[in-house]
Design a protein around this motif. Sequence first.
Motif, mmCIF file in Angstrom:
data_model
loop_
_atom_site.group_PDB
_atom_site.id
_atom_site.type_symbol
_atom_site.label_atom_id
_atom_site.label_comp_id
_atom_site.label_asym_id
_atom_site.label_seq_id
_atom_site.Cartn_x
_atom_site.Cartn_y
_atom_site.Cartn_z
ATOM 1 N N HIS A 154 0.850 -1.197 0.000
ATOM 2 C CA HIS A 154 0.000 0.000 0.000
ATOM 3 C C HIS A 154 0.885 1.246 0.000
ATOM 4 N N PRO A 155 0.293 2.390 -0.363
ATOM 5 C CA PRO A 155 1.076 3.638 -0.336
ATOM 6 C C PRO A 155 1.625 3.894 1.063
ATOM 7 N N ASP A 156 2.733 4.557 1.081
ATOM 8 C CA ASP A 156 3.434 4.836 2.323
ATOM 9 C C ASP A 156 2.614 5.733 3.251
ATOM 10 N N GLY A 157 1.961 6.700 2.681
ATOM 11 C CA GLY A 157 1.070 7.555 3.468
ATOM 12 C C GLY A 157 1.774 8.428 4.490
ATOM 13 N N ALA A 158 3.072 8.654 4.314
ATOM 14 C CA ALA A 158 3.801 9.477 5.286
ATOM 15 C C ALA A 158 3.277 10.906 5.291
ATOM 16 N N GLN A 159 2.694 11.315 4.173
ATOM 17 C CA GLN A 159 2.205 12.701 4.069
ATOM 18 C C GLN A 159 0.879 12.922 4.785
ATOM 19 N N ILE A 160 0.181 11.809 5.040
ATOM 20 C CA ILE A 160 -1.212 11.944 5.463
ATOM 21 C C ILE A 160 -1.357 12.799 6.715
ATOM 22 N N VAL A 161 -0.644 12.438 7.743
ATOM 23 C CA VAL A 161 -0.818 13.173 9.000
ATOM 24 C C VAL A 161 -0.246 14.577 8.870
ATOM 25 N N ARG A 162 0.861 14.707 8.113
ATOM 26 C CA ARG A 162 1.434 16.033 7.926
ATOM 27 C C ARG A 162 0.439 16.938 7.217
ATOM 28 N N GLN A 163 -0.216 16.403 6.192
ATOM 29 C CA GLN A 163 -1.186 17.204 5.452
ATOM 30 C C GLN A 163 -2.410 17.511 6.297
ATOM 31 N N LEU A 164 -2.785 16.565 7.131
ATOM 32 C CA LEU A 164 -3.917 16.798 8.028
ATOM 33 C C LEU A 164 -3.576 17.949 8.965
ATOM 34 N N ARG A 165 -2.368 17.915 9.518
ATOM 35 C CA ARG A 165 -1.951 18.969 10.430
ATOM 36 C C ARG A 165 -1.934 20.322 9.712
ATOM 37 N N THR A 166 -1.459 20.323 8.473
ATOM 38 C CA THR A 166 -1.420 21.568 7.702
ATOM 39 C C THR A 166 -2.827 22.085 7.449
ATOM 40 N N ARG A 167 -3.715 21.203 7.075
ATOM 41 C CA ARG A 167 -5.086 21.640 6.814
ATOM 42 C C ARG A 167 -5.715 22.228 8.065
ATOM 43 N N LEU A 168 -5.418 21.640 9.206
ATOM 44 C CA LEU A 168 -5.974 22.179 10.437
ATOM 45 C C LEU A 168 -5.256 23.453 10.855
ATOM 46 N N SER A 169 -3.948 23.505 10.670
ATOM 47 C CA SER A 169 -3.172 24.638 11.166
ATOM 48 C C SER A 169 -3.339 25.887 10.331
ATOM 49 N N THR A 170 -3.457 25.767 9.014
ATOM 50 C CA THR A 170 -3.586 26.976 8.195
ATOM 51 C C THR A 170 -4.883 27.675 8.510
ATOM 52 N N THR A 171 -5.907 26.933 8.825
ATOM 53 C CA THR A 171 -7.149 27.597 9.187
ATOM 54 C C THR A 171 -7.067 28.154 10.591
ATOM 55 N N THR A 172 -6.147 27.622 11.401
ATOM 56 C CA THR A 172 -5.931 28.185 12.727
ATOM 57 C C THR A 172 -5.492 29.637 12.610
ATOM 58 N N THR A 173 -4.545 29.913 11.698
ATOM 59 C CA THR A 173 -4.048 31.282 11.538
ATOM 60 C C THR A 173 -5.179 32.207 11.125
ATOM 61 N N ALA A 174 -6.018 31.743 10.219
ATOM 62 C CA ALA A 174 -7.103 32.595 9.726
ATOM 63 C C ALA A 174 -8.105 32.889 10.821
ATOM 64 N N ALA A 175 -8.261 31.948 11.752
ATOM 65 C CA ALA A 175 -9.313 32.104 12.757
ATOM 66 C C ALA A 175 -8.909 33.053 13.876
#
Lengths: 186, 247
Positions: B17-38
């Motif tokens: 299966h795909p390595d998926g190393a990016q998954i959690v990093r991307q999840l964190r980015t998606r949550l964090s970038t909206t943190t700045t906006a909020a």
Amino acid sequence: MIPTDTELVGRAQAGDIEALCELVERHRIVALRVGYAIVGSEAEDVVQEAFVRAARSLTRFRTDAPFRPWLLTIVANEARSRRRSMSRREALQLRVAERDANNEAGMGATGSTEEIAMANEQRQWLLHAVASLPDRDREVIALRYFADLSEAETASALACPAGTVKSRLARALARLRAALGAEVVS
Amino acid sequence: MIDLERELRDLGEHLDHPDGAQIVRQLRTRLSTTTTAARTRSQRPRRRAVATAVASIAAVLLVAVAIPPSRDAIADLLGLGSHEVGRPDRVAVPHPGSTDPSSLPPRISSRSLESARQAVDFPIRVPGGVAAPQVTVDSDVPGGLVALEYPSFTLVEVASPPDVAAHLAKLVGPPSHVRVVAVRGRPGLWITGTHHEIPYLDRNGTLRRASSRPTGHVLLWDEGGVTYRVEGFTHQAAASQIASSIG
């Protein structure tokens, strides 16, 4: 002390992003296994979306319930939805990962190169048979054996009665045995 | 005869299966970038821990809003008891009427602030640094609704106890946008759009219209069993400032 899933869920529900990330990281590999069995190479995308969905609905998760089956329910739903939108003309291409002996946690580290190669070939046969199963049979195989969920948890994840899962598993195993039996021709 | 079940479990550990190393990093980015906006500019450093926690919740919710928003999920997560943030096709649109106060249903009455305090089930709170408002009360809404009209905005307060059957619906018409923001240390909604009608069900289940400012955006949040709306501002910062000044 390593926090339990339940403790991480509590912190994540309170808004702790790091707890949320650590929590899903713990189940990333098993989620990818399930996703891969259902949609093949699109598994990473599917698991990514499933984790976002899980983050979104985390406040609805009852903290006293086990976390992994709940998460895998979301992964399975996302994967099945993706599978429905895929072209069915091509069979799912699933492959065994070929790692060297040093990386093998599951099998004895002392296996010879030849033994490892044979084991991989055997696995590839079995995986080919799994990939050729009807979607519904493959789904129960993935949840029950790749994710090691109980029959009850598998039924819950697929939102179907336990009896249905039981019969589907029996049918899937029978199909696999027939497929493997056909391979063993000397 | 192979042990098929054991072989399958073993197979599960050897999938390519795909390595998926990016998954959690991307999840964190998606949550964090909206943190700045909020985050709002009024957050002070010593409140950073609270701001981070709030922004984290808001960030998770903003993800919910960016992907087709689930109305129930937003309202649920924010604990907005008395409002539904809906799309036009989900909420019954009443026959458009005028916002002329003289056309208000008879049970909405204009009164003094003191009299209004007697008429609703919750303590009415007022913003600081503004002159006395024009006060209207709608006692037909369970728990009561009070609208404080100031020269440049309206502050609406409505009881939002969890057991209330009838509730206000905030109609969000296209083009409109719902964004989760931090208000007074908790998640709230900044709803922008060109047209707001506020239909609601009174205690008899009759569809009614509340008076509303026809222009401007809405800042909405829930606190202490009361749902607050600041209406009439174009910029969220101004609305947030009024929200912060409420005593």
